[in-house]
Design a protein around this motif. Structure first.
Motif, PDB file in Angstrom:
ATOM      1  N   LYS A  26      73.014 -26.758  -3.999  1.00 26.12           N
ATOM      2  CA  LYS A  26      74.260 -26.964  -4.616  1.00 26.12           C
ATOM      3  C   LYS A  26      74.889 -25.601  -5.314  1.00 26.12           C
ATOM      4  O   LYS A  26      75.929 -25.731  -5.852  1.00 26.12           O
ATOM      5  N   GLY A  27      74.135 -24.752  -4.793  1.00 23.62           N
ATOM      6  CA  GLY A  27      74.791 -23.117  -5.347  1.00 23.62           C
ATOM      7  C   GLY A  27      74.296 -22.984  -6.905  1.00 23.62           C
ATOM      8  O   GLY A  27      74.807 -22.058  -7.424  1.00 23.62           O
ATOM      9  N   PHE A  28      73.269 -23.813  -7.290  1.00 22.79           N
ATOM     10  CA  PHE A  28      72.965 -23.477  -8.832  1.00 22.79           C
ATOM     11  C   PHE A  28      71.717 -22.449  -9.095  1.00 22.79           C
ATOM     12  O   PHE A  28      71.740 -22.012 -10.316  1.00 22.79           O
ATOM     13  N   ILE A  29      70.849 -22.100  -8.071  1.00 19.28           N
ATOM     14  CA  ILE A  29      69.979 -21.261  -7.833  1.00 19.28           C
ATOM     15  C   ILE A  29      70.007 -20.299  -6.969  1.00 19.28           C
ATOM     16  O   ILE A  29      70.407 -20.683  -5.892  1.00 19.28           O
ATOM     17  N   THR A  30      69.393 -19.271  -6.748  1.00 22.50           N
ATOM     18  CA  THR A  30      68.755 -18.408  -5.706  1.00 22.50           C
ATOM     19  C   THR A  30      67.315 -18.453  -5.730  1.00 22.50           C
ATOM     20  O   THR A  30      66.741 -18.344  -6.582  1.00 22.50           O
ATOM     21  N   ARG A  31      67.055 -18.383  -4.397  1.00 18.91           N
ATOM     22  CA  ARG A  31      65.407 -18.103  -4.244  1.00 18.91           C
ATOM     23  C   ARG A  31      65.187 -16.804  -3.360  1.00 18.91           C
ATOM     24  O   ARG A  31      65.890 -16.722  -2.309  1.00 18.91           O
ATOM     25  N   GLN A  32      64.746 -15.750  -3.935  1.00 17.85           N
ATOM     26  CA  GLN A  32      64.268 -14.647  -2.930  1.00 17.85           C
ATOM     27  C   GLN A  32      62.796 -14.168  -3.018  1.00 17.85           C
ATOM     28  O   GLN A  32      62.243 -14.590  -3.734  1.00 17.85           O
ATOM     29  N   GLU A  33      62.638 -13.439  -2.305  1.00 13.05           N
ATOM     30  CA  GLU A  33      61.213 -12.884  -2.016  1.00 13.05           C
ATOM     31  C   GLU A  33      60.853 -12.446  -3.360  1.00 13.05           C
ATOM     32  O   GLU A  33      61.546 -11.536  -3.839  1.00 13.05           O
ATOM     33  N   HIS A  34      59.695 -12.586  -3.881  1.00 11.62           N
ATOM     34  CA  HIS A  34      58.937 -11.758  -4.834  1.00 11.62           C
ATOM     35  C   HIS A  34      58.941 -10.455  -4.534  1.00 11.62           C
ATOM     36  O   HIS A  34      58.144 -10.215  -3.389  1.00 11.62           O
ATOM     37  N   GLU A  35      59.046  -9.686  -5.316  1.00 10.06           N
ATOM     38  CA  GLU A  35      58.798  -8.093  -5.328  1.00 10.06           C
ATOM     39  C   GLU A  35      57.211  -7.799  -5.089  1.00 10.06           C
ATOM     40  O   GLU A  35      56.836  -7.016  -4.161  1.00 10.06           O
ATOM     41  N   LYS A  36      56.301  -8.405  -5.591  1.00 12.11           N
ATOM     42  CA  LYS A  36      55.100  -8.032  -5.395  1.00 12.11           C
ATOM     43  C   LYS A  36      54.232  -9.294  -4.724  1.00 12.11           C
ATOM     44  O   LYS A  36      53.142  -8.906  -4.016  1.00 12.11           O
ATOM     45  N   LEU A  54      69.034 -18.413 -11.859  1.00 18.33           N
ATOM     46  CA  LEU A  54      70.462 -19.231 -11.872  1.00 18.33           C
ATOM     47  C   LEU A  54      71.488 -18.518 -11.254  1.00 18.33           C
ATOM     48  O   LEU A  54      71.663 -16.910 -11.262  1.00 18.33           O
ATOM     49  N   THR A  55      72.394 -19.163 -10.652  1.00 20.57           N
ATOM     50  CA  THR A  55      73.498 -18.539 -10.160  1.00 20.57           C
ATOM     51  C   THR A  55      74.765 -18.585 -11.528  1.00 20.57           C
ATOM     52  O   THR A  55      74.324 -19.379 -12.235  1.00 20.57           O
ATOM     53  N   PRO A  56      75.673 -18.029 -11.379  1.00 17.41           N
ATOM     54  CA  PRO A  56      76.884 -18.162 -12.292  1.00 17.41           C
ATOM     55  C   PRO A  56      76.925 -19.564 -12.441  1.00 17.41           C
ATOM     56  O   PRO A  56      77.315 -20.096 -13.550  1.00 17.41           O
ATOM     57  N   SER A  57      77.533 -20.491 -11.462  1.00 18.40           N
ATOM     58  CA  SER A  57      77.464 -21.710 -11.579  1.00 18.40           C
ATOM     59  C   SER A  57      76.549 -22.645 -12.158  1.00 18.40           C
ATOM     60  O   SER A  57      76.598 -23.722 -12.618  1.00 18.40           O
ATOM     61  N   GLY A  58      75.217 -22.104 -11.576  1.00 13.30           N
ATOM     62  CA  GLY A  58      73.922 -22.724 -12.366  1.00 13.30           C
ATOM     63  C   GLY A  58      73.922 -22.536 -13.901  1.00 13.30           C
ATOM     64  O   GLY A  58      73.767 -23.296 -14.651  1.00 13.30           O
ATOM     65  N   GLU A  59      74.280 -21.358 -14.378  1.00  7.92           N
ATOM     66  CA  GLU A  59      74.154 -21.103 -15.727  1.00  7.92           C
ATOM     67  C   GLU A  59      75.538 -22.211 -16.337  1.00  7.92           C
ATOM     68  O   GLU A  59      75.082 -22.720 -17.584  1.00  7.92           O
ATOM     69  N   ILE A  60      76.604 -22.300 -15.785  1.00  4.36           N
ATOM     70  CA  ILE A  60      77.632 -23.027 -16.253  1.00  4.36           C
ATOM     71  C   ILE A  60      77.181 -24.445 -16.305  1.00  4.36           C
ATOM     72  O   ILE A  60      77.252 -25.040 -17.310  1.00  4.36           O
ATOM     73  N   VAL A  61      76.580 -24.913 -15.401  1.00  4.33           N
ATOM     74  CA  VAL A  61      76.058 -26.448 -15.095  1.00  4.33           C
ATOM     75  C   VAL A  61      74.904 -26.734 -16.125  1.00  4.33           C
ATOM     76  O   VAL A  61      74.949 -27.719 -16.785  1.00  4.33           O
ATOM     77  N   LEU A  62      74.010 -25.521 -16.205  1.00  2.00           N
ATOM     78  CA  LEU A  62      73.061 -25.907 -17.355  1.00  2.00           C
ATOM     79  C   LEU A  62      73.562 -25.782 -18.692  1.00  2.00           C
ATOM     80  O   LEU A  62      73.038 -26.704 -19.319  1.00  2.00           O
ATOM     81  N   GLN A  63      74.454 -24.979 -19.101  1.00  2.00           N
ATOM     82  CA  GLN A  63      74.850 -25.092 -20.336  1.00  2.00           C
ATOM     83  C   GLN A  63      75.514 -26.433 -20.742  1.00  2.00           C
ATOM     84  O   GLN A  63      75.478 -26.729 -21.574  1.00  2.00           O
TER      85      GLN A  63
END
Length: 152
Positions: A87-97, A106-115
């Protein structure tokens, strides 16, 4: 003649589990009405809110962190997070460690929909629980006690 069914409680109004189930269904129905226009289920909202809370203190929130914060099953969290990513509300990336973990943001649209969801849900909560008036603090403390005593 059938055997009479024996209940521990004299009536459904004496059964805390039955009452909790009824209150939960009514509350979930109310939340569904305010979350549907945002294209969120209650579970999706809960996980976004957990991510929002955790992101206040950590820049490396993982799926396991979200599952623990929300008392949710890890496999279910994984599936719901995939949906939120679609839905474009979050991103999932490899953990650094930790190569087995993903960092969830949260993506910018995720922040908006969460708020927007927070405003709707918090207003719905205030309205739903208003009949408890000054007893809300005691009610909340009782729920926290149940959560703490029954968490795995």
């Amino acid at each position: 003649m059938p055997k009479e069914i024996e209940f521990h409680f004299k009536s459904p109004k004496d059964s805390p589990g039955y009452l909790l189930g009824q209150v939960t269904m009514l509350w979930q129905r109310k939340l569904k009405k305010c979350l549907d226009p945002l294209d969120l289920t209650q579970t999706q909202f809960v996980l976004l809110a957990a991510l929002g809370w955790l992101s206040k203190t950590s820049s490396a929130v993982t799926q396991v962190d979200i599952a623990n914060q929300s008392n949710a099953d890890r496999m279910m969290v994984s599936k719901v997070l995939r949906t939120l990513e679609d839905k474009g509300f979050i991103t999932r990336q490899e953990h650094e460690k930790d190569t087995r973990a993903k960092t969830i943001k949260l993506t910018p649209s995720g922040e908006i929909v969460l708020q927007k969801g927070l405003v709707e849900v918090e207003n719905a909560d205030l309205e739903f629980f208003a009949p408890l008036d000054t007893k809300i603090s005691t009610f909340n403390k009782s729920m926290v006690q149940l959560i703490e005593k029954n968490s795995e």
